[in-house]
Enzyme design. Structure first.
Site, short mmCIF file in Angstrom:
data_model
loop_
_atom_site.label_atom_id
_atom_site.label_comp_id
_atom_site.label_asym_id
_atom_site.label_seq_id
_atom_site.Cartn_x
_atom_site.Cartn_y
_atom_site.Cartn_z
N ASP A 164 0.76 -1.17 -0.08
CA ASP A 164 -0.04 0.01 0.10
C ASP A 164 0.75 1.24 0.00
O ASP A 164 0.38 2.23 0.58
CB ASP A 164 -0.92 0.08 1.12
CG ASP A 164 -1.75 -1.41 1.20
OD1 ASP A 164 -2.19 -1.50 0.01
OD2 ASP A 164 -2.44 -1.59 2.39
N LYS A 181 1.63 2.28 -4.72
CA LYS A 181 2.26 1.84 -6.28
C LYS A 181 1.36 2.06 -7.29
O LYS A 181 1.58 2.40 -8.45
CB LYS A 181 2.41 0.26 -6.24
CG LYS A 181 3.39 -0.18 -4.96
CD LYS A 181 3.58 -1.60 -4.96
CE LYS A 181 2.36 -2.45 -4.43
NZ LYS A 181 1.92 -2.15 -3.08
N GLY A 187 -4.76 -4.27 -3.82
CA GLY A 187 -5.68 -3.28 -3.99
C GLY A 187 -5.00 -1.84 -4.44
O GLY A 187 -4.26 -1.48 -3.50
N HIS A 188 -4.75 -1.72 -5.50
CA HIS A 188 -4.12 -0.41 -6.08
C HIS A 188 -5.25 0.56 -6.56
O HIS A 188 -5.97 0.48 -7.44
CB HIS A 188 -3.11 -0.89 -7.41
CG HIS A 188 -2.37 -1.94 -7.03
ND1 HIS A 188 -1.44 -2.55 -7.92
CD2 HIS A 188 -1.78 -2.46 -5.81
CE1 HIS A 188 -0.68 -3.49 -7.21
NE2 HIS A 188 -1.12 -3.25 -6.06
N GLN A 245 1.95 -5.96 -3.15
CA GLN A 245 2.22 -5.89 -1.87
C GLN A 245 3.63 -5.28 -1.78
O GLN A 245 4.04 -4.54 -2.39
CB GLN A 245 2.34 -7.69 -1.45
CG GLN A 245 1.03 -8.19 -1.36
CD GLN A 245 0.61 -8.68 -2.59
OE1 GLN A 245 1.33 -9.38 -3.35
NE2 GLN A 245 -0.70 -8.63 -2.97
P1 GDP Z 1 -1.05 0.66 -3.56
O1 GDP Z 1 -1.45 -0.84 -3.24
O2 GDP Z 1 0.71 0.49 -3.30
O3 GDP Z 1 -1.22 0.70 -5.11
O4 GDP Z 1 -1.63 1.50 -2.55
P2 GDP Z 1 -3.02 1.67 -2.11
O5 GDP Z 1 -3.79 2.25 -3.19
O6 GDP Z 1 -3.40 0.59 -1.50
O7 GDP Z 1 -2.70 2.92 -1.13
C1 GDP Z 1 -2.28 4.01 -1.18
C2 GDP Z 1 -3.18 5.18 -0.86
O8 GDP Z 1 -2.69 6.17 -0.68
C3 GDP Z 1 -4.55 5.10 -2.01
O9 GDP Z 1 -5.79 5.59 -1.19
C4 GDP Z 1 -3.98 6.28 -2.73
O10 GDP Z 1 -5.13 6.96 -3.49
C5 GDP Z 1 -3.46 7.15 -1.79
N1 GDP Z 1 -2.15 8.13 -2.41
C6 GDP Z 1 -1.17 7.62 -3.01
N2 GDP Z 1 -0.36 8.49 -3.20
C7 GDP Z 1 -0.76 9.60 -2.53
C8 GDP Z 1 -0.25 10.87 -2.01
O11 GDP Z 1 0.86 11.29 -2.41
N3 GDP Z 1 -1.19 11.66 -1.12
C9 GDP Z 1 -2.41 11.07 -0.68
N4 GDP Z 1 -2.99 12.07 -0.09
N5 GDP Z 1 -2.87 10.04 -1.13
C10 GDP Z 1 -2.20 9.37 -1.88
P1 IMO Z 2 -1.09 -4.05 -2.12
O1 IMO Z 2 -0.74 -4.73 -3.67
C1 IMO Z 2 -1.18 -4.56 2.09
C2 IMO Z 2 -1.06 -8.53 3.55
C3 IMO Z 2 -2.31 -9.07 4.34
C4 IMO Z 2 -1.76 -9.99 5.39
C5 IMO Z 2 -0.66 -10.52 4.57
C6 IMO Z 2 -0.97 -11.86 4.04
O2 IMO Z 2 -2.49 -3.32 -2.22
O3 IMO Z 2 0.11 -3.31 -1.65
P2 IMO Z 2 -2.73 -12.89 2.03
O4 IMO Z 2 -4.16 -12.24 1.90
O5 IMO Z 2 -1.85 -12.07 0.91
O6 IMO Z 2 -2.37 -13.94 2.29
O7 IMO Z 2 -2.11 -11.76 3.23
O8 IMO Z 2 -0.23 -9.78 3.64
N1 IMO Z 2 -1.35 -7.97 2.35
C7 IMO Z 2 -1.05 -6.79 1.79
N2 IMO Z 2 -1.16 -5.65 2.46
N3 IMO Z 2 -1.17 -4.45 0.62
C8 IMO Z 2 -1.40 -5.41 -0.30
O9 IMO Z 2 -1.43 -5.47 -1.46
C9 IMO Z 2 -1.39 -6.58 0.30
N4 IMO Z 2 -1.66 -8.04 -0.02
C10 IMO Z 2 -1.42 -8.82 1.28
O10 IMO Z 2 -2.87 -7.84 4.91
O11 IMO Z 2 -1.16 -9.30 6.28
MG MG Z 3 -2.98 -1.39 -1.74
#
Ligand code: GDP
Ligand code: IMO
Ligand code: MG
Length: 423
Positions: A13, A16, A40-41, A224
């Protein structure tokens, strides 16, 4: 032309999805090579929010080809649903912009059930998985009893193979006191998904090799983060794939000598969702970020645990992944603070550590050693140029990336595509 592996350098998270969307301005092909719909991206374009789970974040850029590689585990019903969901938002998803590897392993209903059953059985020792069946699906792959996309493309043979797998898994589920699953009912949904996915299924390795020889620019979309890697993460509190740079090669069939650089994505602080050690975790910082409506999981909606920036962890991520450049996201989350802590070392039994111990019980016993940096107390979300950032924000970014041992390349000050500063 640079082929780039993008990896999360913390616990997932990191932002990415947002950075990939920004980079697809250039990249022609985006490849997912590991993980499943545990990811979840989030990408926000033109005010619309998209959360991508299995489909690469490049799908939102017309003209970008997205590949789901052999290393991904995919739930056929979930990916068919994701395609429909994107189409309902006006995004074209066709065999012209999406390919799915015929060697990708399937996540099936018994994997999800087992994932949940094992977590329940672990009680307080649970991992905190996303319950998407990821661990059991990769387990079957390694045990050589998995079913793949190629199997799903042959309905008659698939029915037989599925029935055999369901029979074995029903015996396991019975051990957890769970009722037997019905292979016939499962088959109906799976065959419907198979027909929806058939036009996308291909030998993606051959396609990618051709693309490499034609000097097309490829971006590998990590899922991840480094410390969730099955080998290098905080085992057993990890996911079940190689989330680090090497996974991009094995999970796509593109060899290491065709990769030009590795970009690490980090948050300006640290978050983790699920259980496991987290040295810089901080309650008041979590409360502040949650109070701003931030840091709730994109896949499960769980509140993410939050903590200070951990340069020990990111330095190690730099070693494992070979990170050349860093993209730092969520700088704006720290805008209101007077003073910001950064962990530069761990202390364990009186010794000062430069790198994290691999034994999770030792990591849990590590105390972070902090340096405090002054805050900037200025909103940064509208800033688009490095020179316009407050001096303390520039200093913070410079120091955390220097202490992490890599070059700062991108700073992100908001979730939207344009809230990005390229250095
Ligand atoms: P990922 O899994 O690495 O793609 O990240 P996620 O989407 O799960 O979580 C990142 C969160 O941060 C999401 O809600 C994005 O919309 C948000 N986000 C990404 N970059 C920024 C930033 O620079 N500022 C803010 N406020 N939110 C951001
Ligand atoms: P993105 O791509 C954050 C975590 C879960 C748990 C562990 C194992 O959005 O960064 P799993 O369901 O993969 O067997 O769970 O890994 N986890 C993540 N945490 N971002 C993710 O993906 C994750 N995918 C799995 O919360 O701790
Ligand atoms: Mg994510």
């Amino acid at each position: 032309m640079a082929n780039t592996i993008l990896v999360g350098a913390q616990w997932g998270d990191e932002g990415k999805g947002k950075i990939i969307d920004f980079l697809t301005d250039h990249a022609q092909i985006v490849v997912r090579s590991q993980g499943g719909n545990n990811a979840g991206h989030t990408v926000i374009v033109g005010g619309t929010k998209y959360v991508l789970h299995l489909i690469p974040s490049g799908i939102l850029r017309p003209g970008t080809l997205c590949v789901i590689g052999n290393g991904v585990v995919l739930d056929p019903v979930a990916v068919a649903g994701e395609i429909e969901g994107l189409r309902s938002k006006g995004i074209a998803v066709t065999p012209e912009n999406l390919m799915i590897s015929d060697a990708a392993h399937l996540v099936l209903p018994y994997h999800r059930q087992l994932d949940e059953a094992r977590e329940l059985a672990k009680g307080s020792g649970k991992i905190g998985t996303t319950k998407r069946g990821i661990g059991p699906a990769y387990g079957d792959k390694i045990a050589r009893v998995g079913l793949r996309m190629a199997d799903l493309m042959h309905p008659d043979v698939f029915a037989e193979k599925l029935a055999a797998r369901v029979a074995e898994n029903n015996a396991v589920l019975a051990g957890y006191g769970l009722p037997a699953l019905d292979a016939a009912a499962m088959l109906k949904d799976l065959l419907a998904a198979a027909e929806a996915l058939r036009p996308f299924v291909a030998n993606t390795v051959v396609y990618l090799h051709k693309a490499v020889s034609e000097k097309k620019e490829i971006l590998f979309e990590g899922a991840q983060g480094t410390f969730l890697d099955i080998d290098h993460g905080t085992y057993p509190y990890v996911t079940s794939s190689n989330t680090t740079a090497g996974g991009a090669c094995t999970g796509s069939g593109v060899p290491p000598n065709r990769i030009d650089r590795v970009l690490g994505v980090i948050k300006a602080y640290t978050t983790r969702v699920g259980e496991g050690p987290f040295p810089t975790e901080d309650g008041p910082l979590s409360d502040m970020l949650h109070g701003m409506g931030r840091e709730y999981g994109s896949t499960t909606g769980r509140a993410r645990r939050c903590g200070w920036f951990d340069a020990v962890a990111v330095r190690y991520a730099g070693m494992i992944n070979g990170i050349d450049d860093l993209a730092v996201t969520n700088l704006d989350g720290l805008d209101s603070l007077d003073s910001i802590k950064v962990c530069t070392h761990y202390r364990l039994n009186g010794a000062l550590l430069e790198t994290p111990p691999m034994d999770y019980t030792q990591l849990a016993a590590c105390e972070p050693v902090y340096t405090e940096l002054p805050g900037w107390k200025t909103p940064t979300e509208t800033i688009r140029r490095w020179e316009e950032l407050p001096a303390n924000a520039r200093d913070y970014l410079t120091k955390i990336t220097e202490w992490s041992g890599a070059k700062l390349k991108i700073a992100s000050v908001g979730p939207n595509r344009e809230q990005t500063i390229l250095l």
